[in-house]
Design a protein around this motif. Structure first.
Motif, PDB file in Angstrom:
ATOM      1  N   SER A   1       0.887  -1.269  -0.064  1.00  0.00           N
ATOM      2  CA  SER A   1       0.042  -0.056  -0.198  1.00  0.00           C
ATOM      3  C   SER A   1       0.739   1.433  -0.026  1.00  0.00           C
ATOM      4  O   SER A   1       0.656   2.254  -0.606  1.00  0.00           O
ATOM      5  CB  SER A   1      -1.039   0.007   1.275  1.00  0.00           C
ATOM      6  N   ILE A   2       2.036   1.102   0.936  1.00  0.00           N
ATOM      7  CA  ILE A   2       2.943   2.303   0.758  1.00  0.00           C
ATOM      8  C   ILE A   2       3.666   2.704  -0.445  1.00  0.00           C
ATOM      9  O   ILE A   2       3.572   3.864  -0.960  1.00  0.00           O
ATOM     10  CB  ILE A   2       3.947   2.340   1.950  1.00  0.00           C
ATOM     11  N   MET A   3       3.998   1.539  -1.074  1.00  0.00           N
ATOM     12  CA  MET A   3       4.880   1.544  -2.213  1.00  0.00           C
ATOM     13  C   MET A   3       3.981   2.164  -3.653  1.00  0.00           C
ATOM     14  O   MET A   3       4.620   2.520  -4.563  1.00  0.00           O
ATOM     15  CB  MET A   3       5.494   0.189  -2.493  1.00  0.00           C
ATOM     16  N   LEU A   4       2.609   1.532  -3.555  1.00  0.00           N
ATOM     17  CA  LEU A   4       1.767   2.051  -4.684  1.00  0.00           C
ATOM     18  C   LEU A   4       1.372   3.619  -4.399  1.00  0.00           C
ATOM     19  O   LEU A   4       1.116   4.082  -5.491  1.00  0.00           O
ATOM     20  CB  LEU A   4       0.698   1.130  -4.665  1.00  0.00           C
ATOM     21  N   PHE A   5       1.263   4.025  -3.532  1.00  0.00           N
ATOM     22  CA  PHE A   5       0.967   5.675  -3.238  1.00  0.00           C
ATOM     23  C   PHE A   5       1.884   6.690  -3.852  1.00  0.00           C
ATOM     24  O   PHE A   5       1.162   7.237  -4.677  1.00  0.00           O
ATOM     25  CB  PHE A   5       0.821   5.880  -1.762  1.00  0.00           C
ATOM     26  N   PRO A   6       3.072   6.851  -3.685  1.00  0.00           N
ATOM     27  CA  PRO A   6       3.770   7.664  -4.167  1.00  0.00           C
ATOM     28  C   PRO A   6       3.839   7.718  -5.961  1.00  0.00           C
ATOM     29  O   PRO A   6       3.369   8.754  -6.351  1.00  0.00           O
ATOM     30  CB  PRO A   6       5.289   7.625  -3.758  1.00  0.00           C
ATOM     31  N   PRO A   7       3.782   6.660  -6.625  1.00  0.00           N
ATOM     32  CA  PRO A   7       3.679   6.692  -8.134  1.00  0.00           C
ATOM     33  C   PRO A   7       2.567   7.184  -8.616  1.00  0.00           C
ATOM     34  O   PRO A   7       2.194   7.827  -9.572  1.00  0.00           O
ATOM     35  CB  PRO A   7       4.283   5.268  -8.547  1.00  0.00           C
ATOM     36  N   MET A   8       1.455   6.736  -7.720  1.00  0.00           N
ATOM     37  CA  MET A   8      -0.139   6.814  -8.155  1.00  0.00           C
ATOM     38  C   MET A   8      -0.183   8.376  -7.925  1.00  0.00           C
ATOM     39  O   MET A   8      -0.988   8.817  -8.824  1.00  0.00           O
ATOM     40  CB  MET A   8      -1.004   6.160  -7.387  1.00  0.00           C
ATOM     41  N   LEU A   9       0.261   8.735  -6.879  1.00  0.00           N
ATOM     42  CA  LEU A   9       0.153  10.159  -6.666  1.00  0.00           C
ATOM     43  C   LEU A   9       0.875  11.119  -7.572  1.00  0.00           C
ATOM     44  O   LEU A   9       0.396  12.417  -8.170  1.00  0.00           O
ATOM     45  CB  LEU A   9       0.561  10.629  -5.268  1.00  0.00           C
ATOM     46  N   ALA A  10       1.987  10.700  -8.016  1.00  0.00           N
ATOM     47  CA  ALA A  10       2.832  11.533  -9.149  1.00  0.00           C
ATOM     48  C   ALA A  10       2.206  11.489 -10.324  1.00  0.00           C
ATOM     49  O   ALA A  10       2.460  12.422 -11.211  1.00  0.00           O
ATOM     50  CB  ALA A  10       4.270  10.883  -9.240  1.00  0.00           C
ATOM     51  N   GLN A  11       1.311  10.636 -10.765  1.00  0.00           N
ATOM     52  CA  GLN A  11       0.517  10.646 -12.045  1.00  0.00           C
ATOM     53  C   GLN A  11      -0.330  11.755 -12.176  1.00  0.00           C
ATOM     54  O   GLN A  11      -0.507  12.438 -13.297  1.00  0.00           O
ATOM     55  CB  GLN A  11      -0.244   9.271 -12.120  1.00  0.00           C
ATOM     56  N   PHE A  12      -0.915  12.255 -11.002  1.00  0.00           N
ATOM     57  CA  PHE A  12      -1.808  13.444 -11.151  1.00  0.00           C
ATOM     58  C   PHE A  12      -1.102  14.798 -11.383  1.00  0.00           C
ATOM     59  O   PHE A  12      -1.685  15.721 -11.732  1.00  0.00           O
ATOM     60  CB  PHE A  12      -2.496  13.464  -9.938  1.00  0.00           C
ATOM     61  N   PHE A  13       0.164  14.758 -11.113  1.00  0.00           N
ATOM     62  CA  PHE A  13       0.937  15.966 -11.139  1.00  0.00           C
ATOM     63  C   PHE A  13       2.019  15.820 -12.280  1.00  0.00           C
ATOM     64  O   PHE A  13       2.835  16.756 -12.463  1.00  0.00           O
ATOM     65  CB  PHE A  13       1.776  16.206  -9.852  1.00  0.00           C
ATOM     66  N   ARG A  14       2.021  14.762 -13.136  1.00  0.00           N
ATOM     67  CA  ARG A  14       2.932  14.628 -14.214  1.00  0.00           C
ATOM     68  C   ARG A  14       2.920  15.927 -15.176  1.00  0.00           C
ATOM     69  O   ARG A  14       4.046  16.427 -15.540  1.00  0.00           O
ATOM     70  CB  ARG A  14       2.721  13.339 -15.163  1.00  0.00           C
ATOM     71  N   ASN A  15       1.636  16.404 -15.421  1.00  0.00           N
ATOM     72  CA  ASN A  15       1.496  17.331 -16.506  1.00  0.00           C
ATOM     73  C   ASN A  15       1.241  18.739 -15.665  1.00  0.00           C
ATOM     74  O   ASN A  15       0.464  19.449 -16.170  1.00  0.00           O
ATOM     75  CB  ASN A  15       0.364  17.062 -17.529  1.00  0.00           C
ATOM     76  N   ALA A  16       1.820  18.981 -14.464  1.00  0.00           N
ATOM     77  CA  ALA A  16       1.202  20.191 -13.828  1.00  0.00           C
ATOM     78  C   ALA A  16       2.021  21.451 -14.485  1.00  0.00           C
ATOM     79  O   ALA A  16       3.004  21.226 -15.147  1.00  0.00           O
ATOM     80  CB  ALA A  16       2.039  19.909 -12.395  1.00  0.00           C
TER      81      ALA A  16
END
Length: 285
Positions: free
Chosen positions: A127-142
């Motif tokens: 659960s911890i390992m999946l959270f950072p890359p999943m969160l990063a996907q929302f800010f990839r095109n910031a």
């Protein structure tokens, strides 16, 4: 959108339905219902995996497949041994008096399982390992360059198999101690022993007993945490060694499957023994 709402409702309803089925299975005392459902999901994927391997099979891969099968057998044996392994702390019940007679002290043991946490640390770590890359996907095109660059860096970092495996191992090891400290409390164990008139030879009741149990628990958890971490990162290790997708079923799935089988067999044997005892008691009466 309406499609998203329908998807959320469907997933929620399906999850609640599976939870209800799991509770029904648990009530029948055949095993843990949720674990059996996860077990069935893992086993259901085996035929497609085997057929895919058979279709793409080449003679050059024969020794690789044999090696994977040998590692799988070794992993299963190791999981069974570690699940059943326990450290027995000798305890003695003080002499009790009945009238003018004194009953002799009784020796027993306090079992401490090496793998107290089961698969929970691995689930927490995933659960911890999946959270950072999943969160990063929302800010990839910031629009802010720093945020977008940071998000892409996080995605690339967690895509690195070596980094992922090391952090995964550390988290599993840490959560093994964390979860065990929640579910197992040496102070309560020492208190219960004292109430029952039991003590560990050479250890004073109360806080010294709690400290001793805590020290023993920390030592055996070292082996349990290292084992869980090794099982969790086993697929990544084999992938880096062989350069191919190592095993179809990961170490976590092996651990779940074997643990569920062992626990289910124990519960079935317990139910059979209870049934035989009831039959014997009925015939005796």
């Amino acid at each position: 959108s309406s499609q998203l709402i329908v998807t959320l409702i469907t997933l929620t309803a399906g999850t609640i339905f599976l939870m209800w089925i799991g509770e029904l299975i648990s009530e029948k005392k055949v095993g843990n219902g949720i674990s059996l459902i996860i077990f069935a999901g893992i086993i259901a994927g085996l035929p497609s995996i085997i057929s895919r391997v058979a279709v793409t099979f080449e003679r050059s891969e024969l020794f690789t497949i044999i090696g994977y099968l040998m590692i799988a057998v070794f992993a299963v044996i190791s999981i069974v041994i570690m699940n059943e392994a326990q450290r027995n702390i000798p305890i003695t019940y003080a002499r009790q008096s009945r009238g003018t007679q004194y009953l002799p002290s009784v020796a027993n043991h306090l079992p401490l399982k090496v793998n107290m946490a089961g698969v929970i640390p691995i689930i927490f770590a995933i659960s911890i390992m999946l959270f950072p890359p999943m969160l990063a996907q929302f800010f990839r095109n910031a629009k802010t360059p720093l945020i977008a660059e940071s998000a892409r860096y996080v995605e690339q970092l967690f895509a690195n198999q070596s980094f992922y495996a090391v952090v995964y191992f550390i988290l599993v090891f840490a959560f093994t101690y964390f979860y065990t400290s929640i579910v197992f409390q040496p102070e309560k164990v020492a208190e219960n022993l004292q109430k029952q008139g039991a003590f560990i030879p050479g250890i004073r009741p109360g806080k010294p007993t709690a400290d001793y149990v805590a020290r023993v628990t920390n030592r055996i958890l070292l082996a349990g945490g290292l084992f869980l971490g090794a099982i969790a990162v086993l697929p990544y290790i084999l992938t880096n060694v062989s350069g191919t997708v190592a095993i179809a079923i990961g170490g976590t799935s092996f651990l779940i499957v074997v643990s569920v089988i062992v626990e289910t067999v124990k519960q079935i044997e317990s139910q059979l023994a209870t049934t035989e005892y009831d039959k014997y008691s009925t015939l005796s009466n």
